[in-house]
Motif scaffolding. Structure first.
Motif, PDB file in Angstrom:
ATOM      1  N   LEU A   6      12.515   5.781 -17.398  1.00 41.56           N
ATOM      2  CA  LEU A   6      11.909   5.596 -18.946  1.00 41.56           C
ATOM      3  C   LEU A   6      10.911   6.544 -19.226  1.00 41.56           C
ATOM      4  O   LEU A   6      10.845   7.116 -20.161  1.00 41.56           O
ATOM      5  CB  LEU A   6      11.812   4.148 -19.349  1.00 41.56           C
ATOM      6  CG  LEU A   6      11.578   3.831 -20.530  1.00 41.56           C
ATOM      7  CD1 LEU A   6      12.592   4.408 -21.512  1.00 41.56           C
ATOM      8  CD2 LEU A   6      11.249   2.340 -20.891  1.00 41.56           C
ATOM      9  N   LEU A  10      10.682   9.669 -21.685  1.00 41.50           N
ATOM     10  CA  LEU A  10       9.620  10.015 -22.748  1.00 41.50           C
ATOM     11  C   LEU A  10       8.920  11.270 -22.610  1.00 41.50           C
ATOM     12  O   LEU A  10       8.772  11.917 -23.407  1.00 41.50           O
ATOM     13  CB  LEU A  10       8.582   8.810 -22.332  1.00 41.50           C
ATOM     14  CG  LEU A  10       7.418   8.989 -23.304  1.00 41.50           C
ATOM     15  CD1 LEU A  10       7.600   8.928 -24.697  1.00 41.50           C
ATOM     16  CD2 LEU A  10       6.330   7.959 -23.220  1.00 41.50           C
ATOM     17  N   ALA A  13      11.641  13.839 -23.874  1.00 39.50           N
ATOM     18  CA  ALA A  13      11.567  13.736 -25.450  1.00 39.50           C
ATOM     19  C   ALA A  13      10.327  14.332 -26.243  1.00 39.50           C
ATOM     20  O   ALA A  13      10.387  15.151 -27.078  1.00 39.50           O
ATOM     21  CB  ALA A  13      11.560  12.267 -25.908  1.00 39.50           C
ATOM     22  N   ARG A  37      -0.815   1.895 -26.813  1.00 44.92           N
ATOM     23  CA  ARG A  37       0.570   1.577 -27.053  1.00 44.92           C
ATOM     24  C   ARG A  37       0.658   1.394 -28.603  1.00 44.92           C
ATOM     25  O   ARG A  37       1.956   1.657 -29.079  1.00 44.92           O
ATOM     26  CB  ARG A  37       1.072   0.349 -26.260  1.00 44.92           C
ATOM     27  CG  ARG A  37       0.820   0.665 -24.731  1.00 44.92           C
ATOM     28  CD  ARG A  37       2.030   0.063 -23.992  1.00 44.92           C
ATOM     29  NE  ARG A  37       1.966   0.247 -22.877  1.00 44.92           N
ATOM     30  CZ  ARG A  37       2.485   0.157 -21.627  1.00 44.92           C
ATOM     31  NH1 ARG A  37       3.988  -0.436 -21.778  1.00 44.92           N
ATOM     32  NH2 ARG A  37       2.241   0.357 -20.507  1.00 44.92           N
ATOM     33  N   ARG A  41       3.665   3.202 -30.841  1.00 44.28           N
ATOM     34  CA  ARG A  41       4.765   2.387 -31.596  1.00 44.28           C
ATOM     35  C   ARG A  41       4.464   2.882 -33.135  1.00 44.28           C
ATOM     36  O   ARG A  41       5.683   3.019 -33.758  1.00 44.28           O
ATOM     37  CB  ARG A  41       4.648   0.915 -31.585  1.00 44.28           C
ATOM     38  CG  ARG A  41       4.823  -0.032 -30.028  1.00 44.28           C
ATOM     39  CD  ARG A  41       4.803  -1.433 -30.442  1.00 44.28           C
ATOM     40  NE  ARG A  41       4.695  -1.807 -29.085  1.00 44.28           N
ATOM     41  CZ  ARG A  41       3.667  -2.304 -28.172  1.00 44.28           C
ATOM     42  NH1 ARG A  41       2.918  -2.424 -28.770  1.00 44.28           N
ATOM     43  NH2 ARG A  41       3.851  -2.693 -26.984  1.00 44.28           N
ATOM     44  N   SER A  44       6.384   6.035 -33.597  1.00 50.03           N
ATOM     45  CA  SER A  44       7.685   5.924 -33.233  1.00 50.03           C
ATOM     46  C   SER A  44       8.437   5.626 -34.613  1.00 50.03           C
ATOM     47  O   SER A  44       9.201   5.993 -35.097  1.00 50.03           O
ATOM     48  CB  SER A  44       8.031   4.748 -32.320  1.00 50.03           C
ATOM     49  OG  SER A  44       9.384   4.436 -32.516  1.00 50.03           O
ATOM     50  N   LEU A  47       8.007   8.366 -37.167  1.00 48.77           N
ATOM     51  CA  LEU A  47       8.794   9.464 -37.026  1.00 48.77           C
ATOM     52  C   LEU A  47      10.269   9.218 -37.189  1.00 48.77           C
ATOM     53  O   LEU A  47      10.870   9.884 -38.092  1.00 48.77           O
ATOM     54  CB  LEU A  47       8.826   9.488 -35.503  1.00 48.77           C
ATOM     55  CG  LEU A  47       9.194  11.015 -34.525  1.00 48.77           C
ATOM     56  CD1 LEU A  47       8.340  12.043 -35.487  1.00 48.77           C
ATOM     57  CD2 LEU A  47       8.638  10.925 -33.286  1.00 48.77           C
TER      58      LEU A  47
ATOM     59  N   LEU B  43      12.937  11.118 -29.850  1.00 52.91           N
ATOM     60  CA  LEU B  43      11.829  10.808 -29.561  1.00 52.91           C
ATOM     61  C   LEU B  43      11.174   9.492 -30.043  1.00 52.91           C
ATOM     62  O   LEU B  43      10.318   8.737 -29.288  1.00 52.91           O
ATOM     63  CB  LEU B  43      10.638  12.027 -30.085  1.00 52.91           C
ATOM     64  CG  LEU B  43       9.105  11.861 -29.765  1.00 52.91           C
ATOM     65  CD1 LEU B  43       8.689  11.611 -28.208  1.00 52.91           C
ATOM     66  CD2 LEU B  43       8.278  12.871 -30.170  1.00 52.91           C
ATOM     67  N   SER B  44      11.381   9.230 -31.476  1.00 52.21           N
ATOM     68  CA  SER B  44      11.351   8.102 -31.765  1.00 52.21           C
ATOM     69  C   SER B  44      11.741   6.852 -31.174  1.00 52.21           C
ATOM     70  O   SER B  44      11.099   5.895 -30.891  1.00 52.21           O
ATOM     71  CB  SER B  44      11.645   8.043 -33.399  1.00 52.21           C
ATOM     72  OG  SER B  44      11.674   6.480 -33.778  1.00 52.21           O
ATOM     73  N   GLU B  45      12.894   6.890 -30.741  1.00 59.56           N
ATOM     74  CA  GLU B  45      13.757   5.833 -30.036  1.00 59.56           C
ATOM     75  C   GLU B  45      13.108   5.655 -28.560  1.00 59.56           C
ATOM     76  O   GLU B  45      12.683   4.456 -28.046  1.00 59.56           O
ATOM     77  CB  GLU B  45      15.311   6.187 -29.552  1.00 59.56           C
ATOM     78  CG  GLU B  45      16.068   5.795 -30.942  1.00 59.56           C
ATOM     79  CD  GLU B  45      17.598   6.334 -30.800  1.00 59.56           C
ATOM     80  OE1 GLU B  45      17.707   6.546 -29.967  1.00 59.56           O
ATOM     81  OE2 GLU B  45      17.810   6.825 -31.873  1.00 59.56           O
ATOM     82  N   VAL B  46      12.938   6.839 -27.681  1.00 55.61           N
ATOM     83  CA  VAL B  46      12.383   6.682 -26.433  1.00 55.61           C
ATOM     84  C   VAL B  46      11.049   6.338 -26.649  1.00 55.61           C
ATOM     85  O   VAL B  46      10.647   5.518 -25.694  1.00 55.61           O
ATOM     86  CB  VAL B  46      12.503   7.980 -25.782  1.00 55.61           C
ATOM     87  CG1 VAL B  46      11.894   7.909 -24.391  1.00 55.61           C
ATOM     88  CG2 VAL B  46      14.003   8.457 -25.692  1.00 55.61           C
ATOM     89  N   LEU B  47      10.388   6.615 -27.522  1.00 52.60           N
ATOM     90  CA  LEU B  47       8.986   6.121 -27.493  1.00 52.60           C
ATOM     91  C   LEU B  47       8.886   4.562 -27.774  1.00 52.60           C
ATOM     92  O   LEU B  47       8.004   3.992 -26.995  1.00 52.60           O
ATOM     93  CB  LEU B  47       8.228   6.872 -28.746  1.00 52.60           C
ATOM     94  CG  LEU B  47       6.756   7.110 -28.942  1.00 52.60           C
ATOM     95  CD1 LEU B  47       6.034   7.754 -27.941  1.00 52.60           C
ATOM     96  CD2 LEU B  47       6.196   7.906 -30.224  1.00 52.60           C
ATOM     97  N   LYS B  48       9.769   4.067 -28.528  1.00 52.40           N
ATOM     98  CA  LYS B  48       9.659   2.629 -28.895  1.00 52.40           C
ATOM     99  C   LYS B  48       9.926   1.866 -27.649  1.00 52.40           C
ATOM    100  O   LYS B  48       9.453   0.844 -26.962  1.00 52.40           O
ATOM    101  CB  LYS B  48      10.471   2.325 -29.832  1.00 52.40           C
ATOM    102  CG  LYS B  48      10.945   1.040 -30.167  1.00 52.40           C
ATOM    103  CD  LYS B  48      11.082   0.539 -31.673  1.00 52.40           C
ATOM    104  CE  LYS B  48      11.077  -1.286 -31.624  1.00 52.40           C
ATOM    105  NZ  LYS B  48      10.301  -1.851 -31.282  1.00 52.40           N
ATOM    106  N   LEU B  49      11.132   2.522 -26.953  1.00 56.12           N
ATOM    107  CA  LEU B  49      11.544   2.011 -25.792  1.00 56.12           C
ATOM    108  C   LEU B  49      10.650   1.808 -24.890  1.00 56.12           C
ATOM    109  O   LEU B  49      10.246   0.847 -23.987  1.00 56.12           O
ATOM    110  CB  LEU B  49      12.815   2.550 -25.136  1.00 56.12           C
ATOM    111  CG  LEU B  49      14.163   2.481 -26.038  1.00 56.12           C
ATOM    112  CD1 LEU B  49      15.250   3.094 -25.292  1.00 56.12           C
ATOM    113  CD2 LEU B  49      14.715   1.000 -25.777  1.00 56.12           C
ATOM    114  N   ALA B  50       9.561   2.888 -24.435  1.00 56.20           N
ATOM    115  CA  ALA B  50       8.761   2.975 -23.374  1.00 56.20           C
ATOM    116  C   ALA B  50       7.629   2.251 -23.977  1.00 56.20           C
ATOM    117  O   ALA B  50       7.194   1.493 -22.827  1.00 56.20           O
ATOM    118  CB  ALA B  50       8.351   4.657 -23.140  1.00 56.20           C
ATOM    119  N   MET B  51       7.081   2.397 -24.935  1.00 53.78           N
ATOM    120  CA  MET B  51       5.978   1.508 -25.281  1.00 53.78           C
ATOM    121  C   MET B  51       6.081  -0.095 -25.031  1.00 53.78           C
ATOM    122  O   MET B  51       5.280  -0.792 -24.614  1.00 53.78           O
ATOM    123  CB  MET B  51       5.513   1.747 -26.729  1.00 53.78           C
ATOM    124  CG  MET B  51       4.970   3.169 -27.101  1.00 53.78           C
ATOM    125  SD  MET B  51       3.645   3.661 -26.080  1.00 53.78           S
ATOM    126  CE  MET B  51       4.164   5.000 -25.152  1.00 53.78           C
TER     127      MET B  51
END
Lengths: 200, 200
Positions: A6, A10, A13, A37, A41, A44, A47, B43-51
């Motif tokens: 993951l 990131l 991405a 964080r 969020r 995200s 965006l 980027l928005s999706e991965v960012l949310k998943l990672a955070m």
């Protein structure tokens, strides 16, 4: 060996951002995970909203999430004066000078036949229609002072000729505050040719 | 005058990234809107998943979305050898040398009483427990060669003394490939004091 899947996703991405290479992407990912964080969020969410929600102003083609942008909608602007620029950032740059009171038309690029960008892609037809319908008196060509920008300005000027509207080009010359010694030859030649009499 | 509200929000949200000022944030926003909306959405999706999804490895404290990170889970690593580093990026840097076969313990920082970071925040208790339970033979202190890194290494070494484990510190000296003339005095003094006999 690398980070966990993951985190690697990131980092990769983040590289869609201009000027962000592998090292800065890694630094960004680590900083967000370690210290911000909430910021991550928030980024995200915004965006996603922006990528899905931002479209084009129906009058001037600039980026906006509204149908008509604030500038085009303003009753305080002179709609007989139209400034043609390449990008929304150019609109901002001119607005920041505070000296222009007309409206804008944003080409979103310049003519570039090699990349398949012709008059249609930069909205020349829309521009001609707008000039006609709004009864524009003067069109100021403020495309970039590059080969492509000049060619685009020249092409559009030709198209506007038949509409009986005054077409002008922003002045080329030496930038304020520099030293003549370091100005390139092309600019200097333009500045010499475009000299003006000093009124005393 | 500025961009539309949503675009301004995007520019300001991008500034949570390290090294991104107002101008680069504007450039990033424009580039995503103009040329890479898909990249922005991704980027928005991965960012949310990672955070939301990235936590800490229960054994070594590094960032991972798993309970135990891949390294700690690997049967091929020597669990009697433990390397203590400050950040997950340090783990990656050491792994990339390819010469280390032990496991890691990630402090996620260094001792810094002024910022309220004491032994508890950097997991010293967990480290002592891990050394004890896994029967670690040698602990390599690979914190940064800075004042804080040295102090942290020294503090942890003292705590480990009573456990009868060998504690070592990575060597300080002149980096390979540089010129002696440009190495700072402190490093050079360390390199002189830490000299080794050449075996012929």
């Amino acid at each position: 060996m690398s980070f966990s899947p993951l985190i690697e996703q990131l980092i990769s991405a983040l590289r869609c951002l201009p000027g962000v290479g592998p090292k800065s992407a890694q630094r960004m990912a680590m900083q967000l995970l370690e210290r911000d964080r909430e910021g991550g969020r928030h980024l995200s969410e915004v965006l996603k909203l922006a990528m899905d929600g931002v479209g084009r102003c129906q009058k001037c083609r600039t980026f906006t999430e509204q149908e008509i942008c604030n500038l085009c909608d303003s009753p305080r602007r002179d709609e007989k004066l139209l400034c043609v620029v390449e990008t929304p950032s150019d609109v901002l740059a001119i607005e920041q000078t505070g000296g222009y009171s007309g409206l804008y038309f944003v080409l979103m690029g310049h003519l570039s036949p090699i990349d398949g960008i012709g008059p249609e892609e930069i909205g020349v037809d829309e521009l001609l229609r707008r000039v006609d319908e709004a009864g524009v008196k003067e069109v100021i060509m403020a495309t970039n002072p590059t080969v492509e920008g000049e060619a685009t300005a020249f092409y559009i000027s030709e198209q506007l000729q038949s509409q009986g509207v005054l077409v002008s080009r922003i002045a080329h010359g030496v930038p304020l505050g520099g030293e003549l010694e370091y100005v390139d030859g092309g600019t200097l030649a333009h500045a010499m040719a475009g000299r003006k009499q000093i009124d005393l």
